[in-house]
Design a protein around this motif. Structure first.
Motif, PDB file in Angstrom:
ATOM      1  N   ALA A   1       0.836  -1.197   0.000  1.00 36.46           N
ATOM      2  CA  ALA A   1       0.000   0.000   0.000  1.00 36.46           C
ATOM      3  C   ALA A   1       0.873   1.251   0.000  1.00 36.46           C
ATOM      4  O   ALA A   1       2.082   1.196   0.259  1.00 36.46           O
ATOM      5  CB  ALA A   1      -0.913   0.005   1.229  1.00 36.46           C
ATOM      6  N   ASN A   2       0.249   2.381  -0.320  1.00 35.05           N
ATOM      7  CA  ASN A   2       0.876   3.694  -0.125  1.00 35.05           C
ATOM      8  C   ASN A   2       0.477   4.193   1.253  1.00 35.05           C
ATOM      9  O   ASN A   2      -0.706   4.385   1.538  1.00 35.05           O
ATOM     10  CB  ASN A   2       0.401   4.685  -1.184  1.00 35.05           C
ATOM     11  N   LEU A   3       1.458   4.385   2.115  1.00 36.84           N
ATOM     12  CA  LEU A   3       1.197   4.823   3.476  1.00 36.84           C
ATOM     13  C   LEU A   3       1.133   6.344   3.544  1.00 36.84           C
ATOM     14  O   LEU A   3       1.539   7.052   2.609  1.00 36.84           O
ATOM     15  CB  LEU A   3       2.272   4.294   4.414  1.00 36.84           C
ATOM     16  N   ASP A   4       0.642   6.845   4.683  1.00 41.59           N
ATOM     17  CA  ASP A   4       0.589   8.287   4.891  1.00 41.59           C
ATOM     18  C   ASP A   4       1.998   8.860   4.967  1.00 41.59           C
ATOM     19  O   ASP A   4       2.992   8.136   4.980  1.00 41.59           O
ATOM     20  CB  ASP A   4      -0.184   8.611   6.172  1.00 41.59           C
ATOM     21  N   ASP A   5       2.064  10.174   5.065  1.00 38.46           N
ATOM     22  CA  ASP A   5       3.353  10.871   5.029  1.00 38.46           C
ATOM     23  C   ASP A   5       4.337  10.312   6.052  1.00 38.46           C
ATOM     24  O   ASP A   5       3.982   9.981   7.180  1.00 38.46           O
ATOM     25  CB  ASP A   5       3.152  12.360   5.303  1.00 38.46           C
ATOM     26  N   TYR A   6       5.579  10.233   5.608  1.00 41.24           N
ATOM     27  CA  TYR A   6       6.679   9.777   6.451  1.00 41.24           C
ATOM     28  C   TYR A   6       7.753  10.858   6.410  1.00 41.24           C
ATOM     29  O   TYR A   6       8.119  11.348   5.330  1.00 41.24           O
ATOM     30  CB  TYR A   6       7.208   8.448   5.912  1.00 41.24           C
ATOM     31  N   ASN A   7       8.245  11.248   7.579  1.00 36.35           N
ATOM     32  CA  ASN A   7       9.266  12.292   7.646  1.00 36.35           C
ATOM     33  C   ASN A   7      10.515  11.762   8.327  1.00 36.35           C
ATOM     34  O   ASN A   7      10.436  10.981   9.284  1.00 36.35           O
ATOM     35  CB  ASN A   7       8.759  13.505   8.439  1.00 36.35           C
ATOM     36  N   VAL A   8      11.664  12.188   7.852  1.00 33.04           N
ATOM     37  CA  VAL A   8      12.919  11.878   8.523  1.00 33.04           C
ATOM     38  C   VAL A   8      13.812  13.111   8.407  1.00 33.04           C
ATOM     39  O   VAL A   8      13.935  13.718   7.345  1.00 33.04           O
ATOM     40  CB  VAL A   8      13.599  10.625   7.924  1.00 33.04           C
ATOM     41  N   CYS A   9      14.379  13.502   9.524  1.00 39.68           N
ATOM     42  CA  CYS A   9      15.272  14.657   9.542  1.00 39.68           C
ATOM     43  C   CYS A   9      16.499  14.301  10.358  1.00 39.68           C
ATOM     44  O   CYS A   9      16.519  13.315  11.105  1.00 39.68           O
ATOM     45  CB  CYS A   9      14.581  15.895  10.109  1.00 39.68           C
ATOM     46  N   GLY A  10      17.521  15.103  10.223  1.00 38.80           N
ATOM     47  CA  GLY A  10      18.731  14.816  10.984  1.00 38.80           C
ATOM     48  C   GLY A  10      19.874  15.709  10.574  1.00 38.80           C
ATOM     49  O   GLY A  10      19.704  16.724   9.883  1.00 38.80           O
ATOM     50  N   GLY A  11      21.033  15.322  11.012  1.00 37.59           N
ATOM     51  CA  GLY A  11      22.227  16.098  10.714  1.00 37.59           C
ATOM     52  C   GLY A  11      23.473  15.290  11.015  1.00 37.59           C
ATOM     53  O   GLY A  11      23.413  14.194  11.586  1.00 37.59           O
ATOM     54  N   GLU A  12      24.583  15.846  10.616  1.00 35.97           N
ATOM     55  CA  GLU A  12      25.861  15.167  10.812  1.00 35.97           C
ATOM     56  C   GLU A  12      26.954  16.200  11.006  1.00 35.97           C
ATOM     57  O   GLU A  12      26.980  17.229  10.321  1.00 35.97           O
ATOM     58  CB  GLU A  12      26.174  14.293   9.592  1.00 35.97           C
ATOM     59  N   ILE A  13      27.838  15.946  11.952  1.00 39.15           N
ATOM     60  CA  ILE A  13      29.017  16.785  12.137  1.00 39.15           C
ATOM     61  C   ILE A  13      30.241  15.880  12.149  1.00 39.15           C
ATOM     62  O   ILE A  13      30.198  14.761  12.665  1.00 39.15           O
ATOM     63  CB  ILE A  13      28.949  17.618  13.434  1.00 39.15           C
ATOM     64  N   GLY A  14      31.298  16.361  11.559  1.00 41.64           N
ATOM     65  CA  GLY A  14      32.508  15.548  11.488  1.00 41.64           C
ATOM     66  C   GLY A  14      33.759  16.394  11.567  1.00 41.64           C
ATOM     67  O   GLY A  14      33.767  17.570  11.180  1.00 41.64           O
ATOM     68  N   ALA A  15      34.810  15.804  12.077  1.00 40.92           N
ATOM     69  CA  ALA A  15      36.118  16.458  12.147  1.00 40.92           C
ATOM     70  C   ALA A  15      37.183  15.413  11.858  1.00 40.92           C
ATOM     71  O   ALA A  15      37.109  14.280  12.351  1.00 40.92           O
ATOM     72  CB  ALA A  15      36.345  17.080  13.523  1.00 40.92           C
TER      73      ALA A  15
END
Length: 658
Positions: free
Chosen positions: A494-508
């Motif tokens: 099926a096609n499901l309702d809206d899905y959200n994913v957010c985030g970030g990344e820091i590197g050194a």
């Protein structure tokens, strides 16, 4: 890459990077962090890594050799935070890439797609790390250039091409559970041609694991090993410096013994021909044909019959043209045509076919010496259901300082429903009836991203944030009974309702003149789980993304004279805990769902690489250094059963004669 492509690239760069010629010290810094390496995946045109407007992570051949990874799964987990591999049903490997599963991350080999899948993921054992020049990784939607499945990113594995009169390498490694790896590469090169032949064999025995009492859901008692064979040949003919033809052929075989009487077998046959023609210093044309066939079968030892129950065959044609203008702007136009054939005994009708076609264009506008804008638009058409899709993207790169780059962008991603998702209809081991849905819509994602990169002296710093909004997510919905007399529930796509994913990344990362180096990268991922049409959270057979992930590495490399060199490295990853909604008993839906807690864990690897002369490398490593064992061996957890000692050797025979 031939001479004319490099000339075009350098002419474009010189027009607005005159400062670079005057700053040798800064250039040496870029070389130290591989920022002067030429990459192609983010824009489909060759660009220096430091100049590309799309943030691209490159894993070089030196890093691959130092990590001594067997396949792409081993490598990505060691190098990238936010990447985790776990098991799906039947112990097939599943990828979670910053909130996107294997169907949302497009894997390429030299820019070509792979046929076949196992439980929604490509067969990662096909992608061994011998003879790999580099791996280019682009996070975020890239469908404007690569079409369906590039909703969460693209991972492009670039193989080596022989440049020496002759080369010959043999290598091997041995580890716990009778894990054996043997490989070899042989190359020849003449005035107008070159070839590279590689062969690999890997094997690992089955082994038992033991969980504590009272597990809340299904556990694994045996971890299944396998045996794989991989052969590849690549031949290039270059009659002139502006024209070349490259032909390739490959064979892959894997056998997994879950049942002694009926082992599972997986095969792949691949081939292709590619033409590169530099019409002028400003104009380049590429044309290619690719063939890939991935099969699955069950071998009945008693009758000696090898019964095939799955075959995916892809034939594709591509044209790609780019023109570089005087001031450095680049126009790229391309088109692909693919015929997709699927045979699967679980399909309604057993066989399905589909033709797809696309046309895309990209313009790389160098506004001034500090600003670059890239825009692209793609049209895709799929014959099954007469479905079409228009996909845009827009990226900016701004350099307020010579060693500071700020990148921002928007990209639309999409994933067309597969023939499997449309037409599956079968009894899945007495659990439920998997039911396809011919009315599925394409999954569409909107990706927004912002990143910054700063390089100074011995140090390099990166930071990025992103947000993905996914509509019509393609997945299985909640199981249901059509009538009171049904013995098994139905599990529909099926096609499901809206899905959200957010985030970030820091590197050194840092590299010092005394041979010391270090890298620390932290990734944050936050998912909003999708729901079905009735508003119920869908149980997920795949583990969700872990919210916090940290990868660390420190190493020391030194050459003690001509005959001995040493590299000592310690790398590890730390992942936070996560909860997943799963069925308590897949064979009895009436028992309902339960929250399964997967605890935080950390895995570390200590490695030692010794170089004897130019030709011999001896490697030794302790993987899972601190002996982590999960309390319960659920499907979605590491299958480690203590520390693993590895020892290997690589010999470049040709270097004895140089």
């Amino acid at each position: 890459m031939n001479r004319h492509i490099y000339l075009s690239l350098l002419i474009a760069s010189a027009a607005w990077h005159t400062v670079a010629a005057q700053d040798a010290h800064t250039d040496s810094i870029f070389r130290q962090f591989s920022l002067d390496e030429v990459v192609v995946t983010g824009t489909r045109t060759p660009k220096f890594l430091k100049d590309t407007p799309i943030q691209t992570r490159v894993i070089s051949s030196k890093e691959i050799a130092r990590l001594d990874a067997t396949n792409v799964q081993d490598l990505l987990q060691q190098e990238l935070p936010g990447v985790e591999f776990s098991y799906a049903m039947n112990q097939q490997t599943h990828l979670n890439f910053s909130g996107f599963g294997g169907q949302g991350v497009l894997f390429l080999v030299d820019g070509e797609r792979l046929a076949g899948e196992t439980m929604d993921d490509v067969d990662f054992t096909r992608l061994n790390m011998d003879n790999v020049e580099r791996i280019e990784i682009v996070k975020g939607a890239a469908s404007a250039l690569y079409g369906s499945n590039a909703t969460g990113g693209v991972i492009n594995i670039i193989t080596k091409r022989n440049k020496q009169p002759w080369t010959l390498n043999i290598n091997g490694r041995y580890a716990k559970h009778n894990e054996q790896r043997y490989g070899g590469a042989f190359g020849l090169s003449g005035n107008h041609w070159s070839n590279m032949l590689t062969a690999n064999y890997n094997s690992r025995d089955n082994y038992d694991v033991h969980s504590a009492s009272n597990p809340v859901t299904r556990i694994i008692s045996t971890v299944y090993g396998d045996k794989t064979t991989n052969l590849k040949e690549q031949l290039t003919w270059s009659p002139t410096t502006s024209f070349n033809l490259t032909g390739r052929a490959g064979y892959f075989f894997r056998e997994t013994v879950r049942s002694a009487e009926q082992p599972e077998r997986y095969r792949d046959f691949t081939g292709g021909l590619r033409m590169n023609w530099s019409i002028s210093a400003q104009d380049h044309l590429q044309a290619s044909y690719a063939f890939d066939q991935y099969d699955k079968s069950d071998y009945q030892r008693i009758t000696r019959l090898d019964i095939r129950d799955y075959s995916n065959v892809q034939n594709s044609l591509r044209l790609l043209y780019n023109h570089t203008f005087v001031r450095g702007d680049i126009l790229t136009i391309g088109s692909d045509l693919m015929h997709d054939y699927l045979y699967n005994t679980n399909l309604d009708g057993s066989t399905r076919k589909q033709d797809s076609w696309d046309l895309f264009a990209q313009y790389d506008w160098r506004v001034n010496e500090k600003m670059e804008i890239v825009g692209a638009l793609r049209y895709d058409y799929f014959s099954d259901g007469d479905e079409s899709h228009l996909t845009p993207k827009l990226n900016f790169c701004y350099k307020p300082l010579r060693n500071l780059s700020i990148r921002a962008g928007y990209g639309m991603g999409f994933r067309a429903p597969t023939l499997k998702e449309k037409y599956y209809n079968f009894d899945m081991s007495g659990i439920w009836i998997v039911e396809g849905n011919s009315n599925l819509k394409s999954e569409v994602s909107h990706n927004f991203n912002l990143s910054a990169e700063y390089t100074k002296s011995h140090y390099n710093f990166t930071a990025s944030v992103y947000y993905n909004k996914v509509k019509n997510k393609l997945a299985t919905s909640a199981p249901y009974f059509k009538s009171a007399s049904d013995r098994l529930p139905y599990l529909p796509y099926a096609n499901l309702d809206d899905y959200n994913v957010c985030g970030g990344e820091i590197g050194a990362q840092a590299k010092w003149n005394n041979g010391m180096g270090a890298r620390l990268t932290y990734a944050y991922t936050k998912e909003q789980l999708a729901k079905d049409k009735d508003g119920h959270t869908i149980n997920n057979q795949y583990i969700p993304a872990r919210e916090h992930a940290l990868n660390a590495r420190v190493d020391y490399d030194h050459q003690f004279g001509k005959h001995y060199g040493l590299n000592v490295g310690l790398q590890g990853r730390v992942l936070s805990g996560v909860k997943n909604v799963e069925y308590k008993d897949y064979y009895d839906m009436s028992k309902g769902t339960i929250d399964v807690e997967y605890p935080a864990y950390t895995l570390w690897k200590l490695s030692l690489v010794q170089r004897f002369g130019k030709a011999v490398k001896l490697t030794a490593a302790i993987d899972n250094l601190f002996g982590y064992k999960p309390k319960y061996y659920y499907l979605n957890c590491p299958t480690t059963d203590g520390a693993t000692f590895q020892i290997g050797m690589s010999i470049d025979i040709d270097k004895f004669f140089k």
